[in-house]
Motif scaffolding. Structure first.
Motif, PDB file in Angstrom:
ATOM      1  N   ASP A  39     -21.897   0.427  69.779  1.00  0.00           N
ATOM      2  CA  ASP A  39     -22.454  -0.927  69.711  1.00  0.00           C
ATOM      3  C   ASP A  39     -23.919  -0.932  70.150  1.00  0.00           C
ATOM      4  O   ASP A  39     -24.720  -1.723  69.645  1.00  0.00           O
ATOM      5  CB  ASP A  39     -21.660  -1.873  70.633  1.00  0.00           C
ATOM      6  CG  ASP A  39     -20.186  -1.916  70.273  1.00  0.00           C
ATOM      7  OD1 ASP A  39     -19.879  -2.148  69.089  1.00  0.00           O
ATOM      8  OD2 ASP A  39     -19.352  -1.701  71.177  1.00  0.00           O
ATOM      9  N   ASP A  83     -20.550  -0.383  58.002  1.00  0.00           N
ATOM     10  CA  ASP A  83     -20.682  -1.816  57.771  1.00  0.00           C
ATOM     11  C   ASP A  83     -20.942  -2.508  59.107  1.00  0.00           C
ATOM     12  O   ASP A  83     -20.075  -2.546  59.977  1.00  0.00           O
ATOM     13  CB  ASP A  83     -19.415  -2.366  57.127  1.00  0.00           C
ATOM     14  CG  ASP A  83     -19.533  -3.856  56.817  1.00  0.00           C
ATOM     15  OD1 ASP A  83     -20.651  -4.399  56.979  1.00  0.00           O
ATOM     16  OD2 ASP A  83     -18.516  -4.459  56.434  1.00  0.00           O
ATOM     17  N   ARG A  84     -22.149  -3.048  59.256  1.00  0.00           N
ATOM     18  CA  ARG A  84     -22.537  -3.694  60.515  1.00  0.00           C
ATOM     19  C   ARG A  84     -22.640  -5.211  60.378  1.00  0.00           C
ATOM     20  O   ARG A  84     -23.182  -5.877  61.262  1.00  0.00           O
ATOM     21  CB  ARG A  84     -23.881  -3.128  60.986  1.00  0.00           C
ATOM     22  CG  ARG A  84     -23.778  -1.685  61.468  1.00  0.00           C
ATOM     23  CD  ARG A  84     -22.986  -1.615  62.755  1.00  0.00           C
ATOM     24  NE  ARG A  84     -22.799  -0.245  63.213  1.00  0.00           N
ATOM     25  CZ  ARG A  84     -22.327   0.073  64.399  1.00  0.00           C
ATOM     26  NH1 ARG A  84     -21.971  -0.882  65.235  1.00  0.00           N
ATOM     27  NH2 ARG A  84     -22.163   1.335  64.752  1.00  0.00           N
ATOM     28  N   SER A  85     -22.157  -5.751  59.302  1.00  0.00           N
ATOM     29  CA  SER A  85     -22.247  -7.201  59.104  1.00  0.00           C
ATOM     30  C   SER A  85     -21.364  -7.961  60.095  1.00  0.00           C
ATOM     31  O   SER A  85     -21.702  -9.063  60.527  1.00  0.00           O
ATOM     32  CB  SER A  85     -21.851  -7.560  57.671  1.00  0.00           C
ATOM     33  OG  SER A  85     -20.539  -7.076  57.400  1.00  0.00           O
ATOM     34  N   GLU A  86     -20.225  -7.366  60.468  1.00  0.00           N
ATOM     35  CA  GLU A  86     -19.321  -8.005  61.419  1.00  0.00           C
ATOM     36  C   GLU A  86     -19.477  -7.458  62.831  1.00  0.00           C
ATOM     37  O   GLU A  86     -19.124  -8.120  63.800  1.00  0.00           O
ATOM     38  CB  GLU A  86     -17.868  -7.810  60.959  1.00  0.00           C
ATOM     39  CG  GLU A  86     -17.553  -8.436  59.614  1.00  0.00           C
ATOM     40  CD  GLU A  86     -17.687  -9.958  59.667  1.00  0.00           C
ATOM     41  OE1 GLU A  86     -17.428 -10.540  60.746  1.00  0.00           O
ATOM     42  OE2 GLU A  86     -18.026 -10.556  58.638  1.00  0.00           O
ATOM     43  N   ARG A  87     -19.974  -6.254  62.939  1.00  0.00           N
ATOM     44  CA  ARG A  87     -20.140  -5.614  64.259  1.00  0.00           C
ATOM     45  C   ARG A  87     -21.578  -5.128  64.400  1.00  0.00           C
ATOM     46  O   ARG A  87     -21.923  -4.043  63.927  1.00  0.00           O
ATOM     47  CB  ARG A  87     -19.160  -4.460  64.410  1.00  0.00           C
ATOM     48  CG  ARG A  87     -19.117  -3.869  65.817  1.00  0.00           C
ATOM     49  CD  ARG A  87     -17.905  -2.969  65.987  1.00  0.00           C
ATOM     50  NE  ARG A  87     -17.920  -1.831  65.082  1.00  0.00           N
ATOM     51  CZ  ARG A  87     -18.527  -0.670  65.360  1.00  0.00           C
ATOM     52  NH1 ARG A  87     -19.161  -0.514  66.511  1.00  0.00           N
ATOM     53  NH2 ARG A  87     -18.491   0.320  64.503  1.00  0.00           N
ATOM     54  N   PRO A  88     -22.453  -5.932  65.021  1.00  0.00           N
ATOM     55  CA  PRO A  88     -23.884  -5.586  65.107  1.00  0.00           C
ATOM     56  C   PRO A  88     -24.111  -4.292  65.891  1.00  0.00           C
ATOM     57  O   PRO A  88     -23.291  -3.883  66.716  1.00  0.00           O
ATOM     58  CB  PRO A  88     -24.493  -6.778  65.844  1.00  0.00           C
ATOM     59  CG  PRO A  88     -23.505  -7.876  65.697  1.00  0.00           C
ATOM     60  CD  PRO A  88     -22.170  -7.224  65.657  1.00  0.00           C
ATOM     61  N   GLY A 113     -27.344  -6.129  60.000  1.00  0.00           N
ATOM     62  CA  GLY A 113     -26.632  -6.057  61.263  1.00  0.00           C
ATOM     63  C   GLY A 113     -27.201  -5.083  62.271  1.00  0.00           C
ATOM     64  O   GLY A 113     -26.627  -4.895  63.334  1.00  0.00           O
TER      65      GLY A 113
END
Length: 471
Positions: A244, A266-271, A292
């Motif tokens: 993170d 994919d960082r759109s939901e988990r910055p 993200g």
């Protein structure tokens, strides 16, 4: 000693140029070796950090040493001297001592008052001692600088108002990630700055701390000391994708965290927050454009540090936990437990002025002590001259009075020695006292003139310009 500093830092050059002149440990030692071998330099120490490269030298002349050190710095960094010169600063003698002591207190840092510089100074001192580049001039000077820096942090409120780059980045990261308690954190690198990052992350309450370094042994040592896990360099991509928060500070000359490293994540939901503490930068510029992903380099971290602490409890901010949850760590939380509020502008100004006053007092004391010590050789030579005169007269007396027995002769010699000691005692004490205030060496020169001592010992030192910069 004639102390000389030739350097370049964030105050004199843009970060792009600092990246080009950045030196790792090996190149710093190579530069120090080259400088100490110069014609007009007796000792040298190189201080290379993420935002400065400085050469300290005990110089025989001013102009000659400046020219030689500047050329050596340009050669080692691969920079054209003409392009480098406008961004170099020069400090000499008392201004050089003041600069070093201020530096040790964090007053010259990007994040005002940060304490990481003490570890960097200590490492540079040890390297100079190990390579035998230091002597009676620079060795005690840097040891005193470390003591001054410690005084600033223990005797003033500096730690309360100081804002380290690491602390500023971590404190702002929870605005994006939410409370850092339980977060997955990754430290890339295992140097002094990485050690500070690991300690700060652990105090922030991260749930998983991982260290990746090219040398597995160093990664394990750092991770173990902070309750974390060590991973091989080949695991970097996987660890970055799982983290993170990433703090990176390696000595690499190329970028170690690239766009390709994050491909497929994919960082759109988990910055993901990347804090790049390295110089040159560890994180490729295009990484900041990924969805993200937030990247803070030294420029952004400096702005965050300058912005001050986050609002006091009770003021809503993104990522603030609800009542009853662990309170987010802040950079100021380790510095004081007396109240929750951050220091205001007036308190900060008062503390910083106190640190500046401490530095000024330490500089004055150091220079006075050094001047007093410098009169020692003159007093020794003066006494030697007086003893030579007395010995000549005693020899003449022995020749004129051959009938004296050995006991009488010894008593005469002893009496002459006592008279000599008493005559020289008070002038010697006064000489040391007056030398402490002898800022231009005129008293020492007069003393040598009065007693007809070797004038070469106090030949006028070539005068430097009144402002910084290469001549």
């Amino acid at each position: 000693m004639s102390l000389l500093v030739v350097g370049i830092s964030h105050r004199s050059a843009p970060l792009e140029m600092l990246e080009r002149v950045s030196l790792d440990e090996t190149r710093s030692r190579t530069l120090a070796s080259g400088v100490v071998g110069l014609e007009d330099v007796r000792e040298s120490l190189v201080l290379a950090t993420c935002n400065r490269t400085e050469v300290y030298a005990d110089a025989l002349t001013f102009h000659g040493a400046v020219a030689q050190v500047g050329a050596a710095l340009a050669a080692e960094t691969g920079m054209d001297l003409e392009a480098l010169t406008p961004h170099l600063y020069v400090h000499y003698e008392d201004r050089a001592v003041h600069h070093l002591f201020s530096l040790a207190c964090g007053l010259e840092s990007m994040a005002l008052g940060e304490s990481e510089i003490l570890g960097q100074l200590r490492a540079a001192l040890r390297a100079g001692q190990r390579d035998a580049h230091l002597g009676a001039a620079l060795n005690p000077l840097f040891q005193q600088a470390l003591r001054v820096g410690k005084r600033a942090h223990t005797e003033t409120g500096l730690d309360r108002v100081a804002r380290s780059l690491v602390g500023a980045g971590i404190e702002r990261a929870d605005d994006i990630l939410g409370a850092l308690v339980g977060a997955r954190a990754l430290v890339v690198g295992a140097g002094a700055m990485s050690g500070l990052a690991a300690a700060s992350l652990r105090r922030a309450g991260v749930g998983r701390l991982t260290v990746v370094n090219r040398t597995r042994e160093r990664a394990e040592r750092l991770a173990t000391s902070h309750g974390g896990l060590a991973r091989d360099w080949d695991d970097l991509a996987a660890e970055v994708q799982q983290a993170d928060l990433v703090l990176s500070c390696t000595g690499a000359t190329d970028q170690v965290i690239t766009r390709e490293l994050l491909t497929g994540a994919d960082r759109s939901e988990r910055p993901l927050v990347l804090i790049d503490l390295a110089m040159p930068r560890d994180v490729a510029p295009e990484v900041a454009g990924l969805p993200g992903v937030t990247v803070w380099g030294l420029t952004e971290l400096t702005e965050l540090a300058a912005a001050g602490s986050k609002p006091t409890p009770g003021t809503p901010t993104p990522g603030t936990p609800t009542p009853g949850t662990p309170r987010p760590w802040t950079a100021a939380s380790d510095a004081t437990t007396a109240g929750d509020g951050a220091p205001d502008a007036a308190e900060t100004a008062t503390v910083l002025q106190g640190v500046r006053d401490l530095v000024s007092g330490e500089v004055a004391t150091y220079l006075a002590t050094r001047r007093s010590a410098q009169v020692g050789p003159t007093l020794a030579e003066m006494r030697s001259r007086a003893v030579s005169v007395a010995d000549a007269e005693l020899a003449r007396l022995d020749h004129k009075l051959p009938g004296l027995d050995e006991e009488q002769r010894a008593e005469v010699h002893h009496s002459v020695r006592r008279i000599l000691d008493k005559l020289l005692h008070t002038p010697a004490v006064r000489a040391r006292e007056m030398a402490a205030d002898d800022t231009d060496g005129s008293y020492l020169a007069l003393l040598r003139e009065l007693f007809d001592l070797d004038p070469r010992e106090t030949a006028a030192v070539e005068q430097p310009p009144t402002v910084g910069g290469l001549p």
